[in-house]
Design an enzyme around this catalytic site. Structure first.
Site, PDB file in Angstrom:
ATOM      1  CD  GLU A 179      -3.152   0.897   0.498  1.00  0.00           C
ATOM      2  OE1 GLU A 179      -4.010   1.788   0.473  1.00  0.00           O
ATOM      3  OE2 GLU A 179      -3.276  -0.189  -0.107  1.00  0.00           O
ATOM      4  NE  ARG A 180      -1.409   5.791   1.822  1.00  0.00           N
ATOM      5  CZ  ARG A 180      -2.657   5.316   1.729  1.00  0.00           C
ATOM      6  NH1 ARG A 180      -2.990   4.541   0.734  1.00  0.00           N
ATOM      7  NH2 ARG A 180      -3.548   5.618   2.641  1.00  0.00           N
ATOM      8  CD  GLU A 305      -9.601   5.258   3.255  1.00  0.00           C
ATOM      9  OE1 GLU A 305      -9.103   6.383   3.431  1.00  0.00           O
ATOM     10  OE2 GLU A 305      -8.956   4.199   3.378  1.00  0.00           O
ATOM     11  CE  LYS A 379      -5.888   5.040   9.749  1.00  0.00           C
ATOM     12  NZ  LYS A 379      -5.840   5.723   8.443  1.00  0.00           N
ATOM     13  CG  ASP A 384      -5.273   8.807   6.851  1.00  0.00           C
ATOM     14  OD1 ASP A 384      -4.773   7.874   7.490  1.00  0.00           O
ATOM     15  OD2 ASP A 384      -5.513   8.747   5.647  1.00  0.00           O
ATOM     16  CD  GLU A 412      -0.930   7.415   4.185  1.00  0.00           C
ATOM     17  OE1 GLU A 412      -1.876   7.727   3.461  1.00  0.00           O
ATOM     18  OE2 GLU A 412      -1.045   6.652   5.175  1.00  0.00           O
TER      19      GLU A 412
END
Length: 452
Positions: A179-180, A305, A379, A384, A412
């Protein structure tokens, strides 16, 4: 962290980070007695044997004769040995527990380190504690054998210390294998298949165990079609990873799609209150445990999402999480249910919606409705993983719910792996935050279950 290196006999093929052979020099030059049985005790024996073979020490495993040693690693319930020095070291460990105010149990992962004359003793109630005790001795180097060293007791504050891998089995057209997209390759997967390097996976488990991590999820929380199959048709791929990690006490968890009964089971619905859905999850989970007896449980991203969830059927997150918790409960598994839920189609110009309070709005009213084997994963901030943001209010709003703080290791928004960013002080700041004021509980107290 993992860099390919030439093979050197039995040494790992991946960079060992802070566990190179040299870290074991002080241990490996000494006489060590290991007393106890079990898979993780065998791992300790292997680690000590490799160190002693390299640096000239000696190791004995529960000998029936008297030997002179410098270090004893023993399970507390293992039988007596005909060795006065060893039994004196064990007695010193027991006395240290009384001196430290806890003569009872150390738990599955705790240990005590104490000195008795010229011998250092590490005692544990269970093999995992002995493994962590070994790594503590390695970290201390020669200081572990200092005659003046006071006794120490170590016991984890959290039962699960878990890493969530955002690894895709099939390469995502935008995000890539992980991911990313900028976070490198996957230890587990490559181009839709298992990477196949289980020796590397085992070394990874060794690294994780050395710093106290005892659980991982092996695939992305954004579960696509290929990843969904890990629950059923490709469960064997997960089992191979679990087999490689088990010797270091790492339990494998799996990210699953809430729509799995439809996507994989051919059911017309995934409604958490539908009896056929409940039966499907129970049967599927039973097959998982038949193949992986120490399976940890499920990780779920739902109604966020684009991921499916209980909202489709007019249900809430407690309904959805409790469905999976019910299937896992007979096997001792848990479901980590992520609280990062918001309307990802919202228009930022619409001031009637507030993404930062979305998780609070969804989850705070559900406090007390989750089963005991549900962990709501929050989180640390309400947005985010931004470079700076306040602590999530959800962490202070659900006293009747098991909570976990989710922290991000992949950078991120803190440099995308190209900039230096020390995350430790940041995480410490979050855990030390006191939502109820300077004299109240901290976030660390909340997640460890400490009362005010």
């Amino acid at each position: 962290m993992f860099v390919e290196e030439p093979m050197d006999g039995d040494e790992p093929r991946a960079h060992p980070a802070w566990l190179p052979p040299e870290a074991f020099r002080s241990l490996g030059a000494r006489r060590v007695l290991l007393h106890g049985e079990g898979l993780l005790v065998d791992t300790v024996l292997n680690e000590v044997s490799r160190a002693c073979a390299r640096y000239g020490g000696r190791v004995w495993h529960s000998p029936t004769w008297d030997v002179d040693v410098d270090l004893v690693l023993a399970l507390r319930d293992a039988g007596e040995l005909p060795n006065p020095a060893v039994e004196a070291a064990r007695a010193a460990g027991e006395a240290a527990l009384v001196e430290l105010g806890d003569g009872g149990t150390l738990g599955d992962e705790g240990f005590v380190l104490a000195r008795a004359g010229d011998v250092t003793a590490v005692l544990a109630d269970a093999p995992a504690g002995l493994l962590y005790g070994l790594f503590h001795v390695v970290r201390l180097c020669a200081a572990a054998f200092d005659p003046a060293r006071p006794p120490e007791r170590h016991r984890p504050a959290l039962r699960r210390r878990m890493l969530n891998h955002w690894d895709n089995v099939a390469v995502h057209p935008v995000m890539g294998q992980v991911e990313r997209g900028y976070a490198g390759g996957s230890i587990f997967w490559q181009d839709g298949r298992p990477r196949g390097d289980l020796a590397r996976v085992r070394e990874y488990g060794r690294l994780l165990a050395s710093c106290g991590v005892n659980a991982i999820s092996v695939n992305n929380v954004n579960v696509a079609r290929t990843e969904a199959l890990l629950l059923t048709e490709r469960l064997g791929d997960v089992a191979e990873i679990a087999d490689a990690l088990r010797p270091y006490g790492i339990r494998v968890h799996l990210s699953v799609s809430f729509a799995a009964p439809v996507v994989l089971g051919g059911l017309p619905t995934a409604d958490p209150l539908d009896e056929t859905v409940r039966v499907w999850w129970a049967a599927t989970t039973r097959r998982v445990y038949d193949r992986i007896p120490d399976f940890g449980g499920y990780l779920v991203k739902a109604d966020s999402e684009g991921q499916p969830g209980p909202f489709t059927y007019g249900r809430d997150h407690a309904d959805g999480a409790n469905l999976l918790a019910e299937a896992l409960a007979p096997h001792g598994g848990v479901v980590h249910w992520r609280a990062f839920v918001y309307n990802h189609h919202q228009d930022w110009r619409d001031r009637s919606t507030d993404r930062a309070r979305a998780a609070y709005d969804h989850f705070a009213p559900l406090d007390g409705r989750f089963r005991t084997n549900v962990v709501v994963q929050v989180k640390f901030g309400p947005v985010d993983f931004q470079t700076r943001e306040p602590v999530s209010p959800v962490l202070a709003a659900m006293p009747a719910t098991r909570l976990a703080v989710e922290l991000q290791v992949t950078q991120e928004y803190t440099g995308q792996q190209r900039h230096v960013c020390h995350l430790g002080p940041w995480w410490s700041e979050v855990l030390g935050f006191a939502p109820w004021g300077p004299d109240g509980r901290t976030i660390a107290d909340v997640v460890t279950g400490e009362s005010g």
